[in-house]
Design an enzyme around this catalytic site. Structure first.
Site, PDB file in Angstrom:
ATOM      1  N   HIS A  53       3.758  -4.195   4.241  1.00  0.00           N
ATOM      2  CA  HIS A  53       4.078  -3.192   3.217  1.00  0.00           C
ATOM      3  C   HIS A  53       3.517  -1.826   3.617  1.00  0.00           C
ATOM      4  O   HIS A  53       4.240  -0.820   3.620  1.00  0.00           O
ATOM      5  CB  HIS A  53       3.500  -3.628   1.874  1.00  0.00           C
ATOM      6  CG  HIS A  53       3.699  -2.646   0.765  1.00  0.00           C
ATOM      7  ND1 HIS A  53       4.663  -2.796  -0.203  1.00  0.00           N
ATOM      8  CD2 HIS A  53       3.058  -1.484   0.472  1.00  0.00           C
ATOM      9  CE1 HIS A  53       4.609  -1.765  -1.032  1.00  0.00           C
ATOM     10  NE2 HIS A  53       3.640  -0.958  -0.650  1.00  0.00           N
ATOM     11  N   GLU A  54       2.230  -1.787   3.941  1.00  0.00           N
ATOM     12  CA  GLU A  54       1.613  -0.509   4.293  1.00  0.00           C
ATOM     13  C   GLU A  54       2.205   0.063   5.579  1.00  0.00           C
ATOM     14  O   GLU A  54       2.334   1.283   5.728  1.00  0.00           O
ATOM     15  CB  GLU A  54       0.098  -0.669   4.422  1.00  0.00           C
ATOM     16  CG  GLU A  54      -0.605  -1.101   3.137  1.00  0.00           C
ATOM     17  CD  GLU A  54      -0.335  -0.165   1.968  1.00  0.00           C
ATOM     18  OE1 GLU A  54      -0.062   1.038   2.196  1.00  0.00           O
ATOM     19  OE2 GLU A  54      -0.390  -0.632   0.814  1.00  0.00           O
ATOM     20  N   HIS A  91       5.205   2.225   4.917  1.00  0.00           N
ATOM     21  CA  HIS A  91       4.888   3.636   4.668  1.00  0.00           C
ATOM     22  C   HIS A  91       4.646   4.353   5.993  1.00  0.00           C
ATOM     23  O   HIS A  91       5.096   5.489   6.194  1.00  0.00           O
ATOM     24  CB  HIS A  91       3.630   3.745   3.798  1.00  0.00           C
ATOM     25  CG  HIS A  91       3.825   3.363   2.376  1.00  0.00           C
ATOM     26  ND1 HIS A  91       4.817   3.911   1.581  1.00  0.00           N
ATOM     27  CD2 HIS A  91       3.154   2.490   1.577  1.00  0.00           C
ATOM     28  CE1 HIS A  91       4.733   3.396   0.364  1.00  0.00           C
ATOM     29  NE2 HIS A  91       3.748   2.533   0.343  1.00  0.00           N
ATOM     30  N   HIS A 141       7.714   5.269   7.942  1.00  0.00           N
ATOM     31  CA  HIS A 141       8.396   6.384   7.281  1.00  0.00           C
ATOM     32  C   HIS A 141       7.767   7.707   7.716  1.00  0.00           C
ATOM     33  O   HIS A 141       8.474   8.684   8.018  1.00  0.00           O
ATOM     34  CB  HIS A 141       8.301   6.216   5.759  1.00  0.00           C
ATOM     35  CG  HIS A 141       9.342   6.958   4.998  1.00  0.00           C
ATOM     36  ND1 HIS A 141       9.426   6.921   3.617  1.00  0.00           N
ATOM     37  CD2 HIS A 141      10.353   7.765   5.385  1.00  0.00           C
ATOM     38  CE1 HIS A 141      10.426   7.671   3.202  1.00  0.00           C
ATOM     39  NE2 HIS A 141      11.012   8.195   4.268  1.00  0.00           N
TER      40      HIS A 141
END
Length: 793
Positions: free
Chosen positions: A559-560, A563, A566
């Site tokens: 999940h992290e 980020h 991105h």
């Protein structure tokens, strides 16, 4: 993880999302091993095998670099930050550079000078953000109190200056004048027009048209909100620290636990501890479980008072700037646009989810009635206890591998080094970038455990740097989070010339690379983004093996990293719209999507290896893990969804018109509002004694936009189905699918309307998405969120 007060002209919402301030006091260091990686390696070798071996060694064997005699390079390579005093120098030099840009903008009078305004203001934003972002991060995580204090002072200075700029009328007037000049605006790129529009909106939110007295009040309120919000998150506490129980009240609980906590004839149970969780799961007495439940969900009066002050100050800020509510002010530049749109979305989700909650509760009520024939409903303190009883009943019905044993067996295949290797291979397969360990310079990192990874393209371009602080240590809270310490941006030719003329290092000495812009394709110098990834994984230093992650932790790390990718690939010309600097309710899409990759069979096969034997994770274990996820989704998926929905509804209520009206009496009852939401929208009644809202830390960072996680879960679920074909036939690691996602979403950062990104990603014939109106929100709502994810915000 991964880890917004409001959108500011001079910084982004991500700068202000700080759920916790990690006041670390750790002093431990990793053991130094007699091994050093050649720092030149990353520039000469493109071997995936060598990269993977290094990643495994760095994170599995905890390799540390030899102590160097070289002079400190400064934190993250910033040569001004070689000691605590450097933060003051860093801030003051940045302010001086900012003032030159402000003077230049205010003095603009020719067409050429007006054309330069968006880039100049974006450069101004970058100078402020690089101080604010780094100072805010370091003040919360650095183990040296002197460094943390210096970073705090630097943060405060820049934050106050930023708020002063927000209300500098001359800047807004010059920007408006430039916008109104056809010969200027027609010369701007699409990115420059978007940044100009965002800045004008932000100026409006800052009350730029208000009289001088009100503008000063805006700055004061903004500073006060930042301080109260930080105090709220940092100083959360329960109303009670311990609860005393007799042995009889704890029947059903492990006797060894009781014996270890027993004083005379009573056991002192710390609130919100492993012991209290065990009691909720196993104590036979409902009254005992209720006491624990209520204590764990009751914040102290001081904590609740801080939250109410935060909500009232936000309401006051909204009223001052002409909005009906803080939510209205916040959502204007989000995908949702209005509070009504968010409410409709959440109501629709809750309506569709509630029957599933009742379906999940039915077998639990049946078990409860065997214990209490008169039971008519499941109480919230019954939930985990009855789930445990249900699992016991199923286990006794036939020979099955327990969930805990399955999870423990799976962890042997998820050593941290192998997971990091898997992430690198996945990014290379999808996007053509990989992670390569790099030796850090003396003074470059804030703790010896922090490892540096450089991101390289398949053309050997170094395009990003990531610092990984992944292990738990004393004083460091385990909240997983992603931080952008320095944004990507294109460095103009004019800036290059100015540095040459002044004999100053390009980009203040921070790293750059010469390459093509991800959107325009033009060749130019680029500021290399710098990212920090913080987690709290088990510290294996006391054991013989590496850190072995649970399935939940693997999902959290993916999940992290969503980020992070991105921030890495969203390389726009202007930093104000780079990477995760996009609409809050679109920023979670890449990270939530990565949670699907974390448990996909084809992805697991890429990296999951037994840490001792090297054996590939067996197919039957992958199947068992998938079956376990399905079973958990059936048992608690809707229950967990309802919890998220209620929190999102509460967030909207707290930032509605009600607190604005409460300004007249100077008091807002957040506890009453909390119970109103839970009793109106929840499936089980909440005890009236609780005040759980005091632990809702996301209210500070995600004020009025907590719904974003649910919203992006719905989008990610559909993207996984349509673009990556549910992972079928290897679709999860399909380069064409990854390239499509990169081209339509990641590369734009915030430089394109997210509804247009979504329209381009999902294919033609969905014009309703491109319009981005109420029907678009309802369309996303119809996609549904599926089972609650194990990832984190």
């Amino acid at each position: 993880m991964h880890k917004a007060l409001r959108r500011q002209p001079w910084t982004c919402t991500k700068c202000l999302r700080r759920q916790k301030r990690l006041n670390s006091t750790a002093t431990g260091t990793a053991p130094v091993q007699d091994h050093v990686f050649a720092s030149a390696y990353v520039h000469s070798s493109s071997s995936r095998q060598s990269d993977n071996a290094q990643l495994r060694e760095v994170f599995n064997e905890r390799v540390s670099w030899r102590t160097s005699e070289k002079k400190s390079s400064g934190l993250i390579g910033n040569n001004q930050l070689t000691n605590p005093r450097g933060f003051k120098t860093f801030a003051e030099k940045s302010v001086a550079q900012c003032k030159r840009l402000v003077e230049r903008t205010l003095a603009a009078s020719t067409v050429e000078q007006y054309r330069a305004i968006p880039k100049d203001l974006d450069r101004l934003s970058d100078l402020l953000c690089r101080v604010i972002d780094l100072s805010d991060f370091i003040r919360g995580i650095h183990p040296d109190a002197a460094v943390a204090a210096a970073a705090t002072a630097s943060y405060s200075l820049m934050f106050q200056y930023m708020n002063e700029l927000n209300t500098t009328t001359g800047l807004n007037k010059q920007l408006q004048k430039a916008w109104d000049m056809p010969e200027v605006r027609s010369h701007w790129t699409e990115e420059e027009r978007m940044v100009a529009k965002l800045l004008m909106k932000d100026f409006a939110k800052s009350g730029i048209d208000l009289p001088d007295k009100q503008r000063k009040q805006f700055v004061s309120l903004s500073n006060e909100i930042a301080q109260i919000g930080t105090d709220f998150v940092n100083q959360m506490e329960h109303a009670r620290d311990h609860i005393s129980f007799s042995t009889q009240q704890l029947q059903g609980v492990d006797p060894l636990l009781i014996r270890n906590m027993k004083t005379w004839d009573r056991a002192q149970i710390p609130v919100y501890s492993p012991a209290s969780k065990m009691i909720l799961n196993s104590a036979n007495d409902p009254a005992t479980r209720k006491q624990i439940y209520v204590a764990e969900r009751t914040a102290s009066r001081s904590t609740v008072r801080k939250l109410e002050q935060l909500l009232l100050r936000r309401a006051e800020l909204a009223k001052l700037t002409g909005y009906d509510s803080y939510a209205q002010m916040t959502l204007a530049d989000k995908m949702s646009k209005t509070p009504e749109s968010v409410s409709n979305f959440l109501d629709s989700l809750n309506e569709n989810n509630r029957p599933q909650v009742h379906k999940e509760l039915a077998p639990l009520l049946e078990i409860k009635r065997k214990l209490d024939q008169g039971a008519k409903s499941v109480d919230p303190w019954d939930h985990t206890y009855l789930l445990a009883r249900l699992a016991q009943a199923e286990a006794s019905a036939g020979p099955r591998t327990s969930r805990s044993r399955l999870q423990e067996s799976a962890s042997a295949y998820f050593s941290l080094g192998h997971v990091m290797q898997g992430l690198s291979n996945l990014f290379e397969s999808l996007y053509g970038v990989r992670l390569v360990p790099k030796e850090s310079e003396p003074g470059e990192v804030w703790h010896p455990e922090v490892k540096r990874l450089d991101v390289y393209t398949d053309k050997q371009q170094h395009i990003a740097t990531m610092y990984c602080d992944l292990f738990s240590r004393p004083g460091k809270l385990p909240n997983p989070a992603h931080f952008t310490l320095l944004c990507s941006r294109e460095i103009s030719e004019e800036e290059v010339r100015e540095c040459q003329e002044r004999n100053e290092p390009l980009n203040n000495g921070m790293p750059t690379y010469l390459g093509s812009n991800a959107v325009s394709g033009a060749t130019a110098h680029h500021q290399i983004p710098i990212i920090a990834l913080v987690c709290g994984f088990p510290d294996p230093s006391s054991s013989a093996g590496p850190s072995l992650l649970s399935v939940h932790s693997v999902t959290t790390l993916f999940h992290e990293m969503g980020h992070a990718i991105h921030s890495i690939l969203g390389r726009t010309t202007l930093q104000g719209i780079s990477g995760t600097r996009c609409a809050t309710d679109f920023a979670e899409l890449p990270s939530v999507l990565m949670e699907y990759f974390a448990t996909d069979a084809s992805v697991l096969k890429m990296f999951a290896r037994h840490w001792q034997t090297g054996a590939v994770i067996p197919d039957d274990m992958i199947t068992a893990l998938a079956d376990d996820r399905t079973k958990q989704a059936v048992r608690t998926g809707a229950w967990n969804n309802e919890s998220q929905i209620l929190m999102a509804i509460l967030d909207q209520v707290y930032h509605s018109e009600v607190p604005v009206k409460a300004l007249q009496i100077g008091h807002y009852n957040s506890t009453a509002a909390y119970h109103d939401v839970w009793n109106k929208y929840g499936s089980v009644a909440e005890p009236p004694e609780t005040a759980w809202q005091g632990f809702f830390g996301h209210l500070y960072g995600y004020g009025a936009s907590y719904y974003s996680y649910l919203f992006d879960r719905a989008i990610a679920r559909q993207v996984w189905r349509v673009v990556f074909r549910d992972g079928a036939d290897g679709g999860a690691v399909d380069r064409s699918a990854g390239e499509h996602f990169k081209q339509e979403v990641l590369r734009w950062g915030g430089g394109r309307d997210p509804w247009l990104c979504l329209e381009g990603l999902m294919g033609e014939g969905r014009g309703v998405l491109a319009e981005g109106k109420e029907e678009a929100m309802l369309e996303v709502g119809r996609w549904g969120v599926g089972a609650s994810s194990e990832g984190s915000m």
